[in-house]
Write an enzyme that holds these catalytic residues in place. Structure first.
Site, PDB file in Angstrom:
ATOM      1  CE  LYS A  59      32.281  55.243  39.001  1.00 17.75           C
ATOM      2  NZ  LYS A  59      31.736  54.031  38.400  1.00 17.75           N
ATOM      3  NE  ARG A  71      24.835  36.980  59.724  1.00 18.44           N
ATOM      4  CZ  ARG A  71      23.781  37.760  59.766  1.00 18.44           C
ATOM      5  NH1 ARG A  71      23.554  38.501  60.812  1.00 18.44           N
ATOM      6  NH2 ARG A  71      22.944  37.818  58.750  1.00 18.44           N
ATOM      7  CG  HIS A  82      29.921  58.428  44.822  1.00 21.44           C
ATOM      8  ND1 HIS A  82      30.961  57.796  45.445  1.00 21.44           N
ATOM      9  CD2 HIS A  82      28.921  57.523  44.788  1.00 21.44           C
ATOM     10  CE1 HIS A  82      30.605  56.556  45.755  1.00 21.44           C
ATOM     11  NE2 HIS A  82      29.364  56.365  45.373  1.00 21.44           N
ATOM     12  CG  HIS A 115      32.668  53.011  43.640  1.00 20.75           C
ATOM     13  ND1 HIS A 115      31.569  53.371  44.377  1.00 20.75           N
ATOM     14  CD2 HIS A 115      32.228  52.948  42.364  1.00 20.75           C
ATOM     15  CE1 HIS A 115      30.524  53.511  43.586  1.00 20.75           C
ATOM     16  NE2 HIS A 115      30.891  53.260  42.349  1.00 20.75           N
ATOM     17  CD  GLU A 175      22.951  55.291  40.403  1.00 18.24           C
ATOM     18  OE1 GLU A 175      23.334  54.123  40.395  1.00 18.24           O
ATOM     19  OE2 GLU A 175      22.650  55.904  41.451  1.00 18.24           O
ATOM     20  CG  ASP A 193      23.615  55.892  48.131  1.00 14.17           C
ATOM     21  OD1 ASP A 193      24.368  55.083  48.701  1.00 14.17           O
ATOM     22  OD2 ASP A 193      23.186  55.724  46.967  1.00 14.17           O
ATOM     23  CE  LYS A 249      28.765  55.152  49.336  1.00 17.61           C
ATOM     24  NZ  LYS A 249      27.613  55.271  48.554  1.00 17.61           N
TER      25      LYS A 249
END
Ligand code: BG6
Length: 484
Positions: free
Chosen positions: A189, A54, A247, A185, A223, A242, A155
């Site tokens: 993996k 952009r 996942h 994703h 995490e 999220d 997602k």
């Protein structure tokens, strides 16, 4: 062991059009993944990468944004510096404003002379989902929604079921389901795919894989980082949308699904869908949300967004009835580790009970599938301690470390997924009915989550206390503490 890319895995020349090309996802994941695949000769120099941005940026500026994320690849071999320059030649920057449509004719002029060939046009929408509809209109207006075109989206699709339907309707106006690649994703993996190999390329585990032999399943995606500069996105979504909606539910599906007849996209996705449709509506007492203590400070306002969720998932079918799946994920936890722990039932009778000295703990067999880091598998067993001192026991393990077994680096999930899009293989992508079934399970959880504020937890711990497991006679197996 060395793994070579087989001849058949090479792509026919393809055009990757990244809309949102200078954004975080593109710079950190998409373009570096394409570079690794270029280095492995999977993408050749007849392909094109069109980076739609952009705000104006030139190739040198783009290169300096990319370098930190491509450094490892550039330094992997001395000749890679030359390959990097060749790779940069594949990149064309197009100034495109998705909202006003400005720049769209420049995009189409690059692709027009390739229409009529079999080159796949891969439109990766690395932009906010609120712009998906506009981007699809623009592709259509330029006559680029052709049979060879594919759409790649990230997602979470929507923030609940009804918004997911709305977004999907925008895709469906111009694209068929077989052209839409919804990325999760985690499915790209290596260890996650290995879970399917473990289950369906071997007989050993599959025979044990049911409620007769398995006591409980735990899935932890921990995490250690916080939400950092993604906080405004994250505050709208939280851990449930999220991570859990996609996942974690996908991991549950791969652990719990029935064997498909063939490893084909729709057969695999049919089986995953059956799992999603068998999830029992969650009971209030079976979930706990949390928020790390400094979250509101980072955000600069009061927020009830959860940065942690743990829950007990029940799967109502013959294979899994009575086996709890405990699932948790959170930010700023004590470690970064994703693990699936399968705990087998205790033996029905202990023939050694009379001769055991002291109080040796009767540890059940466990299979630990380490998704990341230090990818691998461990099978926890009980063995006899060597020596003539009678039957004494100690916990031992069979350990398969993928890092040590395979000398090659493990490719990043995006590398595999992008190559699958170009080859037209949808096996590792979510089909619309899967996404909607996932929202069917999640929507009531989101409602429950609004009833209580998330419990605060101290950064660097494994999240807030919960008694979800203890009421069922279980306890969390923390990564790296599996011997408990
Ligand atoms: C993303 C989430 O999908 O996955 C992030 O939006 C999360 O919040 C990330 O950090 C985790 O991915 P990985 O591959 O680092 O485990």
């Amino acid at each position: 062991m060395k793994t070579n890319i087989p001849e058949t895995a090479q792509l026919i020349p393809s055009d990757f059009v990244i809309i949102g090309g200078s954004g975080d996802l593109s710079v950190r994941k998409i373009i570096p993944a394409l570079f690794w695949r270029f280095l492995d000769n999977q993408i050749n120099n007849k392909s094109g990468i069109i980076v739609c941005v952009r705000s104006k940026i030139n190739i040198d500026e783009l290169e300096s944004k990319l370098i930190p994320h491509c450094q490892e690849a550039i330094e992997d071999k001395p000749e890679n510096k030359i390959h990097w320059n060749n790779f940069l030649n594949l990149l064309t920057i197009v100034n495109l404003d998705v909202v006003s449509g400005q720049g769209s004719s420049e995009l189409s002029s690059i692709l027009t002379n390739k229409i009529g060939t079999s080159r796949p046009f891969i439109f990766y929408l690395a932009i906010s989902s609120s712009l998906f509809g506009k981007a699809c209109n623009l592709i259509n207006k330029e006559g680029l929604n052709l049979p060879q075109s594919r759409l790649v989206v990230e997602k979470p699709i929507g923030h609940n079921k009804s918004s997911a339907i709305e977004i999907n309707n925008q895709f469906a106006q111009y694209f068929e389901e077989h052209q839409i690649y919804r990325i999760d994703h985690y499915l790209g993996k290596e260890t996650v795919q290995n879970l399917m190999a473990l289950r369906f390329a071997n007989t050993f585990f599959e025979n044990q894989w049911n409620n007769k032999n398995i006591d409980n399943v735990q899935i932890t995606v921990a995490e250690s980082i916080g939400v950092a500069d993604r906080i405004s996105y994250y505050n709208e979504y939280g851990a449930i949308r999220d991570m859990l909606q996609n996942h974690l539910l996908q991991l549950i599906c791969l652990v719990a699904m029935e064997p498909p007849s063939y490893f084909e996209a729709d057969q695999v996705r049919d089986e995953k869908l059956r799992v999603l449709k068998s999830l029992r509506v969650l009971d209030n007492k079976d979930m706990q949300t949390g928020q790390y203590q400094s979250y509101e400070n980072e955000l600069g306002k009061v927020s009830s967004t959860e940065t942690f969720i743990s829950l007990k998932v029940d799967i109502d079918n013959w294979r899994w009835a009575g086996v709890p799946f405990y699932v948790r994920t959170g930010k700023k936890l004590s470690t970064r580790a994703s693990e699936i722990v399968i705990t087998f039932k205790k033996k029905p009778h202990d023939i050694f009970s009379k001769i055991k000295e002291g109080k040796e703990e009767d540890t059940p067999n466990r299979l630990i599938i380490r998704v990341q880091p230090q990818e691998g598998l461990k099978l926890k067993l009980t063995s006899k301690a060597p020596g003539p001192g009678g039957m004494r026991f100690f916990p031992s393990e069979l350990n398969l470390s993928f890092g040590e077994t395979f000398s090659d680096r493990l490719p990043d999930a995006y590398e595999r997924l992008l190559m699958d899009v170009a080859r037209g293989n949808q096996t590792l992508f979510m089909r619309l009915d899967e996404v909607l079934a996932a929202w069917d399970y999640i929507d009531p959880i989101l409602e429950k989550a609004t009833l209580d504020r998330p419990q605060l937890y101290i950064e660097g711990t494994m999240g807030p206390e919960d008694n979800i497991l203890s009421t069922n006679g279980h306890q969390w197996i923390d990564p790296q503490e599996e011997d408990k």
